[in-house]
Design an enzyme around this catalytic site. Structure first.
Site, PDB file in Angstrom:
ATOM      1  N   ASP A 148      41.156 129.865  42.556  1.00  0.00           N
ATOM      2  CA  ASP A 148      40.961 130.946  43.514  1.00  0.00           C
ATOM      3  C   ASP A 148      40.649 132.267  42.798  1.00  0.00           C
ATOM      4  O   ASP A 148      41.268 132.590  41.777  1.00  0.00           O
ATOM      5  CB  ASP A 148      42.261 131.094  44.316  1.00  0.00           C
ATOM      6  CG  ASP A 148      42.109 132.009  45.514  1.00  0.00           C
ATOM      7  OD1 ASP A 148      41.258 131.729  46.363  1.00  0.00           O
ATOM      8  OD2 ASP A 148      42.862 133.003  45.600  1.00  0.00           O
ATOM      9  N   GLU A 191      43.116 117.813  27.313  1.00  0.00           N
ATOM     10  CA  GLU A 191      44.188 116.936  26.816  1.00  0.00           C
ATOM     11  C   GLU A 191      44.327 115.710  27.717  1.00  0.00           C
ATOM     12  O   GLU A 191      44.974 114.742  27.362  1.00  0.00           O
ATOM     13  CB  GLU A 191      45.532 117.684  26.805  1.00  0.00           C
ATOM     14  CG  GLU A 191      45.596 118.834  25.822  1.00  0.00           C
ATOM     15  CD  GLU A 191      46.829 119.717  26.067  1.00  0.00           C
ATOM     16  OE1 GLU A 191      47.763 119.276  26.784  1.00  0.00           O
ATOM     17  OE2 GLU A 191      46.842 120.849  25.545  1.00  0.00           O
TER      18      GLU A 191
END
Ligand code: TEU
Length: 567
Positions: free
Chosen positions: A218, A278
């Protein structure tokens, strides 16, 4: 000018997000599982098979975290818990599991620009003294004027009024001011403070560990404010400035909008990208309202966001030349940084495109302001026709596509919603002058006439009432009905997937168009739109999909219609 050169080619072995169709769920309004009139996660899980039938790849959820709901959940009080309105973390886990079974990924909304004023970090900041580490998590400043009675600068809130609110200090005296680019219940975080970065690293990992496919971020363009927070020259709350953005240099754009699109924000994005890397296959998409597209493309460089919402495309009216220009610009500018473009026509902040695209351009309210009973009322039939043609044009394009819940039913905006139902802070901060965004957030009609909310909830309750017209758009009336908007979307998504159009290549097809039509070819499929007024002859080939149900009989494509043809 159209030319026939290949403008875009998807790289081989492209990752899923380069071609995905992502469906936006606004949790309050999709489906209500417990009958209280407010949508919830249980309701979504129950209806998930319907989305699998539609043929989407992923869902982006507007926020469902714990929140006092002052801005419908974009005011988060706890980033790692679900608001009781929507259920709990077990409901989230059940949703992810069911979605996985159906082959659908779940993307979560991350709201990093501001917290709720109910967040414990903000409460701690209020309780602490000026200059304390607690205050440093947010943007507190002394006021101007003799006694600090004036706001620190002239920045306006996006929702109307001032972007600063003065607090009362713990000892009862009038105190510092805090910045809120949105509502006063949404204090902006200080992204120059490393502690804020650390805090959000944990939030990201929390949802990634729980099985989220990634994030829609956002206000991605607002995190970093310009050094010294100088006054804004022209008080424009969206993107504008003294001259059109297209004529400004990057430097001028950053000065004109000192809280939007500052270059400093990119380090944060790279840090988040490293965290996502990751994990396997995760994605993050930026809500970055910055123009022009060349500037927006900076957000999707190889080590930054995967996607960014193409608001340039969203804001383009149903106009042949403008559409040609924005598609070219999108493919070229995003292509320069190795990113696919995204395509989007509606979301929870804009007037639904089934209404917007047929609305007189000179009367169209500014983004976020909405249409109310006092505005001219739209031509619903024209809206349906153009929206179907526009969506069919969009879904043939290569790249990621976004669908906002209900557009697959052809839902128009609720344009006569009474003030007493409204919840958007814009309405309250402008004394009703700007009606705001509730009109695109109305609940979905599932089964026509079963109750007052057309099956949205089992009780008929609905936090915003549906307009009468929603009954005829109900999903059950469209299911299996040839020519319905729902069946059109299903067909488009199926062909798109079967022929790999999302991961396709693109060139304009001037040999198939004239001044009133626009044509492109993606992987051997011709997409042709007629912007009118006269019908045009359809080129030879197999009709794969069409907005004009009787096309095969007539053999001509009428005005405001789109067809897909296998050449
Ligand atoms: O919107 C950010 C934004 O800048 C605009 O889309 C804004 O809603 C519009 O200009 C209003 O006039 C995001 C969310 O999508 C929106 O729903 C939130 O209200 C806002 O952030 C604050 O979190």
């Amino acid at each position: 000018m159209s030319n026939t050169e290949l403008l875009f080619k998807t790289p081989a072995d492209a990752e899923w997000w380069r071609s995905s169709v992502i469906y936006q769920i606004y949790p309050r309004s999709f489906a209500d599982g417990n009958g209280d009139g407010m949508g919830d996660l249980l309701g979504v899980t129950q209806r998930l098979p319907k989305l699998a039938e539609l043929g989407i790849d992923a869902i982006w959820f507007s926020p469902f975290m714990k929140s006092p709901q002052k801005d419908a959940g974009y005011d988060v009080a706890d980033y790692c818990d679900i608001d009781p309105l929507f259920g709990d973390l077990n409901d989230f886990d059940a949703l992810v599991a069911e979605a996985k079974r159906l082959g659908i990924r779940i993307i979560v909304d991350l709201v990093p620009n501001h917290t709720s004023s109910e967040h414990k970090l903000f409460k701690a900041a209020l309780a602490a003294a000026p200059g304390s580490p607690e205050r440093e998590m947010y943007i507190f400043r002394d006021g101007k004027g003799e006694n600090g009675e004036l706001p620190p600068n002239n920045w306006p809130s996006v929702f109307g009024g001032n972007a600063w609110t003065r607090i009362t200090e713990a000892d009862g005296t009038p105190g510092q001011w805090y910045l809120h680019i949105f509502d006063s219940s949404q204090p902006d975080l200080n992204w120059k403070n490393p502690k804020v970065l650390d805090f959000f690293d944990d939030v990201l990992r929390f949802w990634l560990d729980r099985g989220a496919a990634g994030f829609r971020v956002d206000v991605a363009h607002g995190l970093i404010k310009r050094e010294g927070m100088p006054d804004i020259e022209v008080a424009d709350t969206t993107m504008g400035g003294a001259k059109p953005e297209s004529e400004m240099t990057l430097e001028e754009l950053e000065i004109a909008n000192p809280y939007w699109g500052q270059s400093g924000g990119h380090e944060i994005i790279r840090r988040w990208r490293r965290i996502l890397n990751e994990y396997d296959d995760r994605v993050m998409a930026a809500e970055a309202w910055v123009m022009p597209l060349s500037r927006m493309a900076n957000y999707v460089r190889a080590d930054e966001y995967h996607q960014t919402f193409n608001f340039g495309y969203l804001e383009t009216p149903w106009d042949r030349d403008k559409l040609e220009k924005v598609v070219t610009e999108s493919l070229v500018e995003f292509g320069k940084v190795g990113a696919p473009s995204t395509w989007v026509l509606s979301n929870h902040d804009v007037i639904r495109h089934a209404t917007r695209m047929a609305y007189p351009l000179d009367k169209l309210p500014k983004q976020g302001d909405g249409i109310g009973p006092n505005n001219p009322q739209p031509d619903e039939a024209m809206g349906q026709r153009i929206a179907r043609a526009a969506s069919t044009f969009m879904l043939g394009l290569p790249g990621g596509a976004y669908i906002y819940q209900g557009e697959e039913l052809g839902l128009p905006e609720h344009t006569t919603l009474e003030g007493k139902y409204r919840e958007d802070p814009t309405y309250f901060r402008t004394n009703g002058e700007r009606v705001g965004r509730d009109g695109c957030r109305v609940t979905l009609p599932w089964e026509a006439g079963v109750n007052e909310s057309n099956g949205f909830s089992s009780t008929g309750k609905s936090w915003l009432p549906q307009p009468d017209s929603y009954r005829k758009y109900s999903r059950d009336l469209q299911e299996g009905v040839a020519g319905s908007t729902l069946e059109l979307y299903k067909r488009l998504l199926k062909v798109r997937k079967d022929l790999g159009l999302g991961a396709g290549d693109f060139r304009w097809a001037p040999e198939y168009q004239d001044k009133n039509t626009l044509a492109y070819i993606n992987s051997g499929v011709l997409v042709l739109s007629n912007f009118g007024p006269d019908a045009v002859v359809v080129p030879a080939g197999e009709v794969l999909a069409t907005t004009q149900h009787d096309l095969l009989v007539e053999g001509e494509l009428e005005h405001d219609q789109t067809v897909w043809i296998k050449l």
